[in-house]
Design an enzyme around this catalytic site. Sequence first.
Site, PDB file in Angstrom:
ATOM      1  N   TRP A 101     -38.242 -44.031 -17.749  1.00 56.79           N
ATOM      2  CA  TRP A 101     -37.578 -42.816 -18.235  1.00 56.79           C
ATOM      3  C   TRP A 101     -36.086 -43.041 -18.434  1.00 56.79           C
ATOM      4  O   TRP A 101     -35.505 -42.580 -19.415  1.00 56.79           O
ATOM      5  CB  TRP A 101     -37.852 -41.638 -17.318  1.00 56.79           C
ATOM      6  CG  TRP A 101     -39.305 -41.263 -17.290  1.00 56.79           C
ATOM      7  CD1 TRP A 101     -40.110 -41.179 -16.191  1.00 56.79           C
ATOM      8  CD2 TRP A 101     -40.147 -40.949 -18.417  1.00 56.79           C
ATOM      9  NE1 TRP A 101     -41.392 -40.831 -16.563  1.00 56.79           N
ATOM     10  CE2 TRP A 101     -41.439 -40.690 -17.915  1.00 56.79           C
ATOM     11  CE3 TRP A 101     -39.939 -40.867 -19.796  1.00 56.79           C
ATOM     12  CZ2 TRP A 101     -42.512 -40.348 -18.748  1.00 56.79           C
ATOM     13  CZ3 TRP A 101     -41.006 -40.536 -20.622  1.00 56.79           C
ATOM     14  CH2 TRP A 101     -42.269 -40.279 -20.101  1.00 56.79           C
ATOM     15  N   ASP A 171     -31.408 -36.912 -14.525  1.00 59.39           N
ATOM     16  CA  ASP A 171     -32.750 -36.424 -14.844  1.00 59.39           C
ATOM     17  C   ASP A 171     -33.465 -36.257 -13.499  1.00 59.39           C
ATOM     18  O   ASP A 171     -33.727 -37.237 -12.807  1.00 59.39           O
ATOM     19  CB  ASP A 171     -33.456 -37.465 -15.722  1.00 59.39           C
ATOM     20  CG  ASP A 171     -34.947 -37.191 -15.915  1.00 59.39           C
ATOM     21  OD1 ASP A 171     -35.460 -36.192 -15.385  1.00 59.39           O
ATOM     22  OD2 ASP A 171     -35.610 -38.007 -16.609  1.00 59.39           O
ATOM     23  N   LYS A 195     -43.348 -31.251 -13.678  1.00 63.41           N
ATOM     24  CA  LYS A 195     -43.674 -32.129 -12.559  1.00 63.41           C
ATOM     25  C   LYS A 195     -43.674 -31.327 -11.254  1.00 63.41           C
ATOM     26  O   LYS A 195     -44.667 -31.238 -10.576  1.00 63.41           O
ATOM     27  CB  LYS A 195     -42.679 -33.297 -12.469  1.00 63.41           C
ATOM     28  CG  LYS A 195     -42.472 -34.055 -13.780  1.00 63.41           C
ATOM     29  CD  LYS A 195     -43.674 -34.911 -14.163  1.00 63.41           C
ATOM     30  CE  LYS A 195     -43.676 -35.354 -15.613  1.00 63.41           C
ATOM     31  NZ  LYS A 195     -42.641 -36.275 -16.004  1.00 63.41           N
TER      32      LYS A 195
HETATM   33  C1  LIG Z   1     -42.199 -36.951 -17.272  1.00 61.52           C
HETATM   34  C2  LIG Z   1     -40.790 -37.370 -17.240  1.00 61.52           C
HETATM   35  C3  LIG Z   1     -39.995 -37.390 -18.407  1.00 61.52           C
HETATM   36  C4  LIG Z   1     -40.545 -37.103 -19.783  1.00 61.52           C
HETATM   37  O1  LIG Z   1     -40.764 -35.776 -19.961  1.00 61.52           O
HETATM   38  P1  LIG Z   1     -41.422 -35.158 -21.289  1.00 61.52           P
HETATM   39  O2  LIG Z   1     -41.240 -33.695 -21.029  1.00 61.52           O
HETATM   40  O3  LIG Z   1     -42.843 -35.579 -21.336  1.00 61.52           O
HETATM   41  O4  LIG Z   1     -40.637 -35.622 -22.454  1.00 61.52           O
HETATM   42  C5  LIG Z   1     -38.672 -37.721 -18.274  1.00 61.52           C
HETATM   43  N1  LIG Z   1     -38.137 -38.032 -17.078  1.00 61.52           N
HETATM   44  C6  LIG Z   1     -38.872 -38.033 -15.951  1.00 61.52           C
HETATM   45  C7  LIG Z   1     -38.238 -38.397 -14.657  1.00 61.52           C
HETATM   46  C8  LIG Z   1     -40.210 -37.703 -15.992  1.00 61.52           C
HETATM   47  O5  LIG Z   1     -40.946 -37.717 -14.867  1.00 61.52           O
END
Ligand SMILES: *Cc1c(COP(=O)(O)O)cnc(C)c1O
Length: 360
Positions: A101, A171, A195
């Site tokens: 990511w 993030d 998540k």
């Molecule tokens: C799942 C995830 C993403 C991607 O997210 P999308 O909404 O599918 O684009 C980005 N960063 C982290 C840490 C993730 O777990």
Amino acid sequence: MSRVYNFSAGPAVLPEEVLREAAAEMLDYNGTGMSVMEMSHRSKPFEEIIQTAEKDLRDLMNIPDNYKVLFLQGGGWTQFSAVPMNLMKNGVADYIITGSWAKNAWKEAKKYGTANAIASSEDENFTYIPDCSDLPIDENADYVYICQNNTIYGTAFKTLPNTKGKDLVADVSSCFLSEPVDVTKYGVIWGGVQKNIGPAGVTIVIIREDLIRDDVNPATPTLLKYKTQADKDSLFNTPPCYGIYICGKVFKWLKKMGGLSAMKELNERKAKVLYDFLDSSEMFHGTVRKEDRSLMNVPFVTGDKDLDAAFIKAASEAGFVNLKGHRSVGGMRASIYNAMPEEGVCKLVEFMKKFEAEHK
Ligand SMILES: *Cc1c(COP(=O)(O)O)cnc(C)c1O
């Protein structure tokens, strides 16, 4: 009806209590005679839903007044572009590459300016967090970027990097609201909610006000410009209404559970049950350096692909589902987010013990 223990990395388990409440309100939300899905985003009841959600999130995270909270669409990948487009004033940013990511975010940022990879743990398949105490931060960097919890690899930053005065962008998709945070240490905290908070479709951005600018990259689409949504309290266009409503319910649930300190305690207890077992087992092994272990995502392997597959199948039949690891790590991964009950982790470990004894 029977519920399983769902260890999915995302979209993931939600508190049963929240789902029951939403079900009860499905046909008639609070005397309106309609579902939240059917309601104008400009209506009084929805205004109250989004304002209450924001207030509860501010309470939970102790968000200072000089930070804006935005409820957006587009998920993680949209923020990979929105962050550099909005924040690259000097056209430079530093990225710490701790997994797919972070790497995807870095690659996306390179389209808009100079994005330096200033540290990486790719040399060991992202099984650790690099030392970030004295990194070569670019003096022109507009921000330093991290992925705080690496969903796929199961690592997490236990201390934030020394950014040498630069703004930190994080993030937090897979560790959002899992423990208390000091918001003032960040310029931007963002995460997709699918998540650890709510249903897919909502992305929350918490941004310090001085970083919300009008003079962003001129190619920035109207909707990706933070100022567009900040000026309209996330109601410039139709927001993901139903998702925000569920997030609001999860915030209430978290408050009832005792807030983020209580969640941290619970999450540590849950993770310990699983990690202690992995450390004592002869069959199952964790894949991550111990001091960098995530509280949320726990990858593990047996070292034998066929045995991994047999375990995943047997576990699924016993009601422990979505334990298959990400293809880039293999083996298994148990995501044990806020809404995974402690009992679910304990029962999983019991099942693993039994499986180990039967497959000696
Ligand atoms: C799942 C995830 C993403 C991607 O997210 P999308 O909404 O599918 O684009 C980005 N960063 C982290 C840490 C993730 O777990």
